[in-house]
Design a protein around this motif. Structure first.
Motif, PDB file in Angstrom:
ATOM      1  N   UNK A   1       0.818  -1.204   0.000  1.00 42.84           N
ATOM      2  CA  UNK A   1       0.000   0.000   0.000  1.00 42.84           C
ATOM      3  C   UNK A   1       0.857   1.262   0.000  1.00 42.84           C
ATOM      4  N   UNK A   2       0.404   2.248  -0.754  1.00 37.46           N
ATOM      5  CA  UNK A   2       0.914   3.608  -0.672  1.00 37.46           C
ATOM      6  C   UNK A   2      -0.295   4.522  -0.834  1.00 37.46           C
ATOM      7  N   UNK A   3      -0.655   5.248   0.213  1.00 32.93           N
ATOM      8  CA  UNK A   3      -1.887   6.014   0.195  1.00 32.93           C
ATOM      9  C   UNK A   3      -1.746   7.277   1.029  1.00 32.93           C
ATOM     10  N   UNK A   4      -2.487   8.308   0.638  1.00 30.86           N
ATOM     11  CA  UNK A   4      -2.473   9.552   1.411  1.00 30.86           C
ATOM     12  C   UNK A   4      -3.427   9.483   2.591  1.00 30.86           C
ATOM     13  N   UNK A   5      -4.247   8.430   2.676  1.00 24.63           N
ATOM     14  CA  UNK A   5      -5.212   8.327   3.787  1.00 24.63           C
ATOM     15  C   UNK A   5      -4.998   6.978   4.494  1.00 24.63           C
TER      16      UNK A   5
ATOM     17  N   UNK B   1     -14.608  12.003  12.196  1.00 29.74           N
ATOM     18  CA  UNK B   1     -13.791  10.801  12.025  1.00 29.74           C
ATOM     19  C   UNK B   1     -12.567  11.098  11.169  1.00 29.74           C
ATOM     20  N   UNK B   2     -12.676  12.071  10.254  1.00 27.64           N
ATOM     21  CA  UNK B   2     -11.555  12.393   9.370  1.00 27.64           C
ATOM     22  C   UNK B   2     -10.387  13.023  10.118  1.00 27.64           C
TER      23      UNK B   2
ATOM     24  N   UNK C   1      -2.065   8.578  12.298  1.00 26.83           N
ATOM     25  CA  UNK C   1      -1.740   7.614  13.339  1.00 26.83           C
ATOM     26  C   UNK C   1      -1.958   6.220  12.785  1.00 26.83           C
ATOM     27  N   UNK C   2      -1.107   5.282  13.161  1.00 24.07           N
ATOM     28  CA  UNK C   2      -1.157   3.950  12.562  1.00 24.07           C
ATOM     29  C   UNK C   2      -2.480   3.253  12.857  1.00 24.07           C
ATOM     30  N   UNK C   3      -2.979   3.393  14.087  1.00 23.65           N
ATOM     31  CA  UNK C   3      -4.202   2.715  14.518  1.00 23.65           C
ATOM     32  C   UNK C   3      -5.170   3.773  15.023  1.00 23.65           C
ATOM     33  N   UNK C   4      -6.387   3.770  14.485  1.00 18.88           N
ATOM     34  CA  UNK C   4      -7.403   4.727  14.914  1.00 18.88           C
ATOM     35  C   UNK C   4      -8.723   3.983  15.060  1.00 18.88           C
ATOM     36  N   UNK C   5      -9.273   3.986  16.274  1.00 17.76           N
ATOM     37  CA  UNK C   5     -10.539   3.309  16.562  1.00 17.76           C
ATOM     38  C   UNK C   5     -11.441   4.306  17.263  1.00 17.76           C
ATOM     39  N   UNK C   6     -12.685   4.455  16.773  1.00 18.99           N
ATOM     40  CA  UNK C   6     -13.569   5.507  17.266  1.00 18.99           C
ATOM     41  C   UNK C   6     -15.019   5.041  17.195  1.00 18.99           C
TER      42      UNK C   6
ATOM     43  N   UNK D   1      -8.164   2.035  10.277  1.00 22.92           N
ATOM     44  CA  UNK D   1      -9.089   3.042  10.790  1.00 22.92           C
ATOM     45  C   UNK D   1     -10.444   2.370  10.956  1.00 22.92           C
ATOM     46  N   UNK D   2     -10.930   2.289  12.187  1.00 24.18           N
ATOM     47  CA  UNK D   2     -12.204   1.630  12.496  1.00 24.18           C
ATOM     48  C   UNK D   2     -13.125   2.651  13.154  1.00 24.18           C
TER      49      UNK D   2
END
Length: 498
Positions: free
Chosen positions: A237-241, A372-373, A305-310, A280-281
């Motif tokens: 993967x290579x992504x801006x998001x 969330x963004x 951030x590598x891990x985002x849960x909300x 991102x969850x």
């Protein structure tokens, strides 16, 4: 085997003449024969919407290009989610509804002519406080592949490039296989996602590469069904998001709230070259559970951030993240709301190297979080708020480089119940001696064992808040800490050290 060469139906393949009618004629002939292969030979075939049929293989030969038209009249605008509360309209270059046994394969490519559907932004903004997109979309733009209520789908080996919006939107489909795809989109494009799955089941993705200007793989449950049973393996993967985004609710066309569920997703053996987030969850009015992400390497240059849960009126539970090595400017953020449920979150065997760069919420996150963004702006540290049953097993945080003047804790926990930290290694960032390596505010029932304070640790653990209590420390090596424990006067229960 029935083979239908589009040249036999009048396709020019010069990149100028419109070949939609010729290619569609070959597809229709294939369907009338009961199935077969529609053959796309080398050439540049300019087309609008092509309607896929049952039991067909669309084979793109090496050197073949399906080139998207830029004329609106060449596209069919399908009503999406027509049986749901939130219907919308969208065109697709390849479109299928209620069809089965479809294969799109070969060594050729699909080209979306993305720039024709965008306009350059007048102002981009500072990187630390803006998302990377450098364009805004025009009035309309087509999906490259749009499938709804389909089954037994295979998309293999082709390249999909320059997508004006998603490379693929797969809705209410079952038994979907992606293998060996090359998704090459503009890193700075608006919504130039890879593949987006809405309410799908039994999905397998393997050996694909994603270069995207938005989420590479997105999974939601905003259609007619719950999303269940995904395997994703051996991808880059290579992504801006985000490399992986898993969510309920949130889509901009949703004018009515719905409850939905996502479960049983296994992600393994993937490498991220760049991203704002690996996983991102976000649960809005829904349930997300049983997600396992293992054997991940990531080097993230984007702010995030590598891990985002909300959660936002939702539930997230039973998430396991294990065996990661990450270099990023943010480690992990888990934030719920007082009436929501985030529980059973396990981080195990993870090494974070954090090169902190200026971010809007580098130290704290507003309550409630505005969007969330805003994962792009999430804290540098391991940050937890309003959650229960959190397990950190052999997690390591190393601070590298950076020119920020602030100091912050490596682990920051607020309003947490049932927290276990075993085998943690790390210290606070920055030179402020009042900042602890680990901070607990209103933490009930905590256990820290076999942890190691690194040289330069000022205070290993700080506990504050009147609700904090039932906290035990056992078998930790705190010899390098200036102070093992700092307890606020308002903490009414004794902290046990063994």
């Amino acid at each position: 085997m029935n083979v239908f060469n589009i040249k036999a139906y009048g396709a020019a393949g010069d990149g100028i003449s419109k070949d939609t009618a010729a290619v569609q004629a070959a597809i229709n002939a294939c369907a009338e024969a009961g199935g077969g292969t529609v053959y796309i030979p080398p050439g540049r075939f300019l087309v609008g919407t092509l309607l896929l049929k049952d039991h067909m293989t669309l084979w793109l030969e090496a050197g073949a290009v399906l080139l998207s038209s830029t004329d609106k009249e060449d596209f069919y605008f399908a009503e999406i989610y027509s049986n749901c509360a939130n219907s919308t309209m969208y065109p697709g270059l390849l479109y299928g509804k209620n069809v089965s046994n479809i294969t799109i394969a070969g060594r050729g490519c699909m080209d979306g002519q993305d720039q024709a559907f965008w306009e350059a932004k007048e102002a981009i903004g500072e990187g630390w406080n803006s998302t990377p997109a450098r364009y805004v979309p025009k009035e309309w733009r087509p999906m490259m592949i749009l499938l709804e209520d389909c089954s037994d789908i295979q998309i293999k080996d082709i390249q999909i490039r320059s997508s004006p919006v998603y490379s693929g939107w797969i809705i209410d489909c079952e038994r979907v296989n992606l293998h060996g795809l090359q998704i090459i989109n503009d890193f700075y494009g608006p919504n130039s996602d890879g593949f987006h799955f809405s309410s799908c089941r039994f999905v397998h993705i393997a050996s694909c590469h994603f270069l995207t200007g938005d989420d590479s793989i997105a999974i939601d449950s905003n259609g007619q069904k719950n999303s269940q049973h995904f395997t994703i393996t051996d991808c880059t993967f290579e992504t801006s998001v985000n490399a992986f985004r898993i969510y309920t609710g949130l889509d901009p066309w949703m004018h009515k709230e719905i409850y939905s569920e996502i479960s049983d997703i296994a992600i393994n053996n993937c490498s991220v070259a760049n991203a704002a987030g690996v996983v991102n969850v976000t649960a809005e009015n829904g349930l997300i559970e049983r997600i396992n992400v293992s054997n991940i390497t990531a080097r993230m240059e984007q702010e995030g951030t590598a891990i985002f849960i909300m959660t936002g009126k939702g539930t997230v539970r039973r998430i396991q993240l294990q065996q990661w090595t990450v270099r990023s400017n943010g480690a992990c953020t888990v934030i719920g709301m007082p009436d929501d449920c985030i529980e059973d979150i396990v981080l195990s065997g993870i090494q974070f190297e954090v090169a902190a760069k200026r971010k809007l919420y580098g130290l704290e996150v507003p309550e409630p979080i505005p969007s969330y963004a805003h994962h792009h702006f999430a804290p540098y540290a391991l940050y937890f708020r309003y959650a229960r049953k959190i397990r950190l097993n052999h997690v390591e945080v190393t601070w590298i480089g950076g020119s920020l003047e602030e100091s912050w804790s490596a682990i920051d926990c607020k309003e947490i119940e049932d927290l276990q930290i075993i085998g943690f290694s790390g210290k606070q960032a920055g030179g402020d001696p009042s900042v602890p390596a680990i901070r607990f505010l209103q933490v009930q029932s905590g256990y820290l064992a076999n942890c190691r304070a690194l040289p330069g640790t000022s205070v290993f653990l700080e506990v504050s808040g009147s609700k904090s209590g039932n906290i035990r420390l056992a078998g930790n090596d705190l010899s390098q800490a200036g102070n093992r424990l700092a307890v606020g006067e308002e903490v009414g229960q004794e902290i046990g050290i063994e």
